[in-house]
Design a protein around this motif. Structure first.
Motif, PDB file in Angstrom:
ATOM      1  N   ARG A  37      65.526  56.158 -23.679  1.00  0.00           N
ATOM      2  CA  ARG A  37      65.809  55.019 -24.554  1.00  0.00           C
ATOM      3  C   ARG A  37      67.208  55.076 -25.154  1.00  0.00           C
ATOM      4  N   VAL A  38      67.752  56.268 -25.247  1.00  0.00           N
ATOM      5  CA  VAL A  38      69.043  56.460 -25.908  1.00  0.00           C
ATOM      6  C   VAL A  38      70.159  55.663 -25.245  1.00  0.00           C
ATOM      7  N   GLY A  39      70.152  55.577 -23.926  1.00  0.00           N
ATOM      8  CA  GLY A  39      71.209  54.871 -23.213  1.00  0.00           C
ATOM      9  C   GLY A  39      71.345  53.425 -23.646  1.00  0.00           C
ATOM     10  N   ASP A  40      70.222  52.700 -23.683  1.00  0.00           N
ATOM     11  CA  ASP A  40      70.254  51.293 -24.080  1.00  0.00           C
ATOM     12  C   ASP A  40      70.701  51.135 -25.527  1.00  0.00           C
ATOM     13  N   TRP A  41      70.161  51.956 -26.401  1.00  0.00           N
ATOM     14  CA  TRP A  41      70.567  51.871 -27.812  1.00  0.00           C
ATOM     15  C   TRP A  41      72.059  52.119 -27.972  1.00  0.00           C
ATOM     16  N   SER A  42      72.548  53.113 -27.245  1.00  0.00           N
ATOM     17  CA  SER A  42      73.958  53.490 -27.362  1.00  0.00           C
ATOM     18  C   SER A  42      74.879  52.389 -26.856  1.00  0.00           C
ATOM     19  N   LEU A  43      74.531  51.804 -25.710  1.00  0.00           N
ATOM     20  CA  LEU A  43      75.389  50.768 -25.132  1.00  0.00           C
ATOM     21  C   LEU A  43      75.437  49.517 -25.992  1.00  0.00           C
ATOM     22  N   LYS A  44      74.308  49.143 -26.608  1.00  0.00           N
ATOM     23  CA  LYS A  44      74.317  47.998 -27.516  1.00  0.00           C
ATOM     24  C   LYS A  44      75.290  48.256 -28.672  1.00  0.00           C
ATOM     25  N   SER A  45      75.234  49.462 -29.196  1.00  0.00           N
ATOM     26  CA  SER A  45      76.123  49.818 -30.299  1.00  0.00           C
ATOM     27  C   SER A  45      77.576  49.857 -29.846  1.00  0.00           C
ATOM     28  N   LEU A  46      77.806  50.381 -28.643  1.00  0.00           N
ATOM     29  CA  LEU A  46      79.167  50.467 -28.107  1.00  0.00           C
ATOM     30  C   LEU A  46      79.813  49.095 -28.036  1.00  0.00           C
ATOM     31  N   ARG A  47      79.105  48.106 -27.502  1.00  0.00           N
ATOM     32  CA  ARG A  47      79.679  46.761 -27.363  1.00  0.00           C
ATOM     33  C   ARG A  47      80.010  46.175 -28.728  1.00  0.00           C
ATOM     34  N   TRP A  48      79.180  46.474 -29.714  1.00  0.00           N
ATOM     35  CA  TRP A  48      79.439  45.976 -31.069  1.00  0.00           C
ATOM     36  C   TRP A  48      80.684  46.632 -31.644  1.00  0.00           C
ATOM     37  N   TYR A  49      80.791  47.940 -31.496  1.00  0.00           N
ATOM     38  CA  TYR A  49      81.964  48.641 -32.015  1.00  0.00           C
ATOM     39  C   TYR A  49      83.240  48.175 -31.318  1.00  0.00           C
ATOM     40  N   GLU A  50      83.137  47.863 -30.045  1.00  0.00           N
ATOM     41  CA  GLU A  50      84.322  47.357 -29.347  1.00  0.00           C
ATOM     42  C   GLU A  50      84.804  46.053 -29.973  1.00  0.00           C
ATOM     43  N   GLU A  51      83.874  45.228 -30.437  1.00  0.00           N
ATOM     44  CA  GLU A  51      84.256  43.999 -31.135  1.00  0.00           C
ATOM     45  C   GLU A  51      84.860  44.322 -32.509  1.00  0.00           C
ATOM     46  N   LEU A  52      84.208  45.232 -33.221  1.00  0.00           N
ATOM     47  CA  LEU A  52      84.680  45.567 -34.571  1.00  0.00           C
ATOM     48  C   LEU A  52      86.047  46.233 -34.553  1.00  0.00           C
ATOM     49  N   ALA A  53      86.396  46.869 -33.429  1.00  0.00           N
ATOM     50  CA  ALA A  53      87.691  47.553 -33.325  1.00  0.00           C
ATOM     51  C   ALA A  53      88.865  46.580 -33.406  1.00  0.00           C
ATOM     52  N   GLY A  54      88.591  45.289 -33.279  1.00  0.00           N
ATOM     53  CA  GLY A  54      89.650  44.297 -33.445  1.00  0.00           C
ATOM     54  C   GLY A  54      90.094  44.159 -34.893  1.00  0.00           C
ATOM     55  N   ARG A  55      89.309  44.730 -35.822  1.00  0.00           N
ATOM     56  CA  ARG A  55      89.639  44.670 -37.254  1.00  0.00           C
ATOM     57  C   ARG A  55      89.503  46.067 -37.853  1.00  0.00           C
ATOM     58  N   PRO A  56      90.308  47.019 -37.413  1.00  0.00           N
ATOM     59  CA  PRO A  56      90.119  48.419 -37.818  1.00  0.00           C
ATOM     60  C   PRO A  56      90.272  48.679 -39.308  1.00  0.00           C
ATOM     61  N   ARG A  57      91.212  48.027 -39.962  1.00  0.00           N
ATOM     62  CA  ARG A  57      91.406  48.270 -41.393  1.00  0.00           C
ATOM     63  C   ARG A  57      90.189  47.830 -42.190  1.00  0.00           C
ATOM     64  N   GLU A  58      89.540  46.776 -41.714  1.00  0.00           N
ATOM     65  CA  GLU A  58      88.380  46.222 -42.415  1.00  0.00           C
ATOM     66  C   GLU A  58      87.103  46.988 -42.084  1.00  0.00           C
ATOM     67  N   THR A  59      86.884  47.284 -40.791  1.00  0.00           N
ATOM     68  CA  THR A  59      85.607  47.842 -40.339  1.00  0.00           C
ATOM     69  C   THR A  59      85.611  49.362 -40.198  1.00  0.00           C
TER      70      THR A  59
ATOM     71  N   VAL B 235      73.959  55.174 -32.005  1.00  0.00           N
ATOM     72  CA  VAL B 235      72.819  54.300 -31.666  1.00  0.00           C
ATOM     73  C   VAL B 235      72.474  53.323 -32.784  1.00  0.00           C
ATOM     74  N   ALA B 236      73.294  53.237 -33.815  1.00  0.00           N
ATOM     75  CA  ALA B 236      72.920  52.505 -35.025  1.00  0.00           C
ATOM     76  C   ALA B 236      72.469  51.073 -34.757  1.00  0.00           C
ATOM     77  N   LEU B 237      73.262  50.307 -34.021  1.00  0.00           N
ATOM     78  CA  LEU B 237      72.897  48.904 -33.801  1.00  0.00           C
ATOM     79  C   LEU B 237      71.703  48.785 -32.864  1.00  0.00           C
ATOM     80  N   GLY B 238      71.677  49.565 -31.793  1.00  0.00           N
ATOM     81  CA  GLY B 238      70.552  49.488 -30.863  1.00  0.00           C
ATOM     82  C   GLY B 238      69.232  49.801 -31.541  1.00  0.00           C
ATOM     83  N   CYS B 239      69.212  50.845 -32.372  1.00  0.00           N
ATOM     84  CA  CYS B 239      67.994  51.207 -33.088  1.00  0.00           C
ATOM     85  C   CYS B 239      67.656  50.175 -34.161  1.00  0.00           C
ATOM     86  N   ALA B 240      68.670  49.627 -34.813  1.00  0.00           N
ATOM     87  CA  ALA B 240      68.432  48.602 -35.827  1.00  0.00           C
ATOM     88  C   ALA B 240      67.757  47.379 -35.220  1.00  0.00           C
ATOM     89  N   GLU B 241      68.212  46.966 -34.049  1.00  0.00           N
ATOM     90  CA  GLU B 241      67.610  45.811 -33.394  1.00  0.00           C
ATOM     91  C   GLU B 241      66.172  46.104 -32.971  1.00  0.00           C
TER      92      GLU B 241
END
Length: 319
Positions: free
Chosen positions: A69-91, A306-312
């Motif tokens: 299960r870890v793989g799916d949770w991790s990848l969901k979180s990865l895609r989210w962090y990739e988006e958040l990386a566009g605002r590093p000072r904020e996120t 895995v934060a976002l994947g597990c949260a969902e």
């Protein structure tokens, strides 16, 4: 933002109470608020005092089960962090290059095939991954929960009944606290010690970890500091930095990058990873009186990963 959107909540009322104010609890609260729930987070500590605040924190599935299960949770979180990386000072999230020495793609799970731009070199895997400044990220998460209509409160509980008396659903994100609260004797600490030094100009992260060893070697360039690690000592409850261990950490990192040996030490940190013998627990059960209790704990050394994947997954069980 991967289905996370702002919701509205009225006053202090809530239909979900999340217990725990670390990265798992706050991310879960944000997902629930985005699904239209009125959410309150109860935490006995401010986010800056949680184990999450001590984390390195490089995205990578490290010391966490169950593998299927870890793989799916991790990848969901990865895609989210990739988006958040566009605002590093904020996120607090940046995409940074580095090396996992000794790693090979064939030895990893199927999730590794979804990584972008990984190069298998002689020394290991070269990757560009999310590196998260946790104090900034936790502050951002709290702000997002409040902006979505939720509340973050300093409050401890001795039983789930206390929260169930004020909300129809309770989500248990208490990490090591679940050992006594559930109770779950399978919860145990894996002690991690870090040394913070002035960065002598290192721009890339580095890791070398043997899962069978209590010693690891890594360094992560964070804003204003270089984070050196580390240890993975099971069943060690001490949160006091050990000077000898700190010296050994610096020496190991300096064998990789000699300039680290002369870097000025600016701090020490210790965190207790919330490991669970049976792996992450995400499941629901009924509470007396008709309430619903959802567990989301036991993330070991990869709560950030895995934060976002597990949260969902937990939010789906809330309904």
């Amino acid at each position: 933002m991967n289905g996370i959107r702002a919701g509205k909540s009225g006053g202090a009322a809530a239909d979900v109470i999340v217990l725990g104010g670390g990265v798992i609890g706050l991310t879960t609260a944000l997902v629930l608020a985005g699904r239209g729930h009125r959410v309150r987070v109860w935490s006995g500590k401010p986010a800056a005092a949680t184990t999450s605040a001590v984390a390195g924190a490089l995205w990578w599935p490290y010391r966490i089960e169950p593998r299927d299960r870890v793989g799916d949770w991790s990848l969901k979180s990865l895609r989210w962090y990739e988006e958040l990386a566009g605002r590093p000072r904020e996120t607090g999230v940046r995409l940074v290059d580095g090396v996992h020495r000794g790693e090979r793609l064939a030895a990893l799970g199927a999730w590794a095939g979804q990584l972008k731009g990984v190069v298998e070199a002689g020394e290991g895997l070269r990757c560009r991954l999310p590196l998260i400044d946790m104090p900034v990220h936790l502050d951002w998460l709290e702000g997002q929960v409040r902006s979505a209509g939720g509340a973050v409160e300093r409050r401890t509980v001795a039983s789930f009944d206390e929260a169930a008396a004020e909300a129809s659903a309770v989500v248990n994100c208490t990490g090591l606290g679940a050992r006594n609260l559930v109770p779950d004797p399978g919860m145990r600490p894996v002690r991690g010690q870090l040394v913070l030094v002035e960065n002598p100009g290192i721009q890339e992260w580095f890791t070398e970890a043997d899962p069978a060893s209590s010693e690891t070697t890594y360094f992560f360039p964070q804003p204003g500091r270089l984070v050196l690690g580390g240890t993975a000592l099971a069943d060690d409850w001490s949160t006091v930095p050990d000077p000898r261990t700190a010296g050994e950490i610096v020496a190991r990192c300096a064998r990789v990058r000699p300039e680290i040996a002369a870097a000025r030490v600016i701090g020490h940190r210790v965190g207790l990873r919330p490991a669970r013998d049976a792996g992450v627990r995400i499941e629901a059960e009924a509470l007396p009186g008709g309430g619903r209790l959802v567990h989301n704990y036991g993330h070991g050394g990869a709560g950030v990963t895995v934060a976002l994947g597990c949260a969902e997954a937990a939010a789906r069980l809330v309904g």
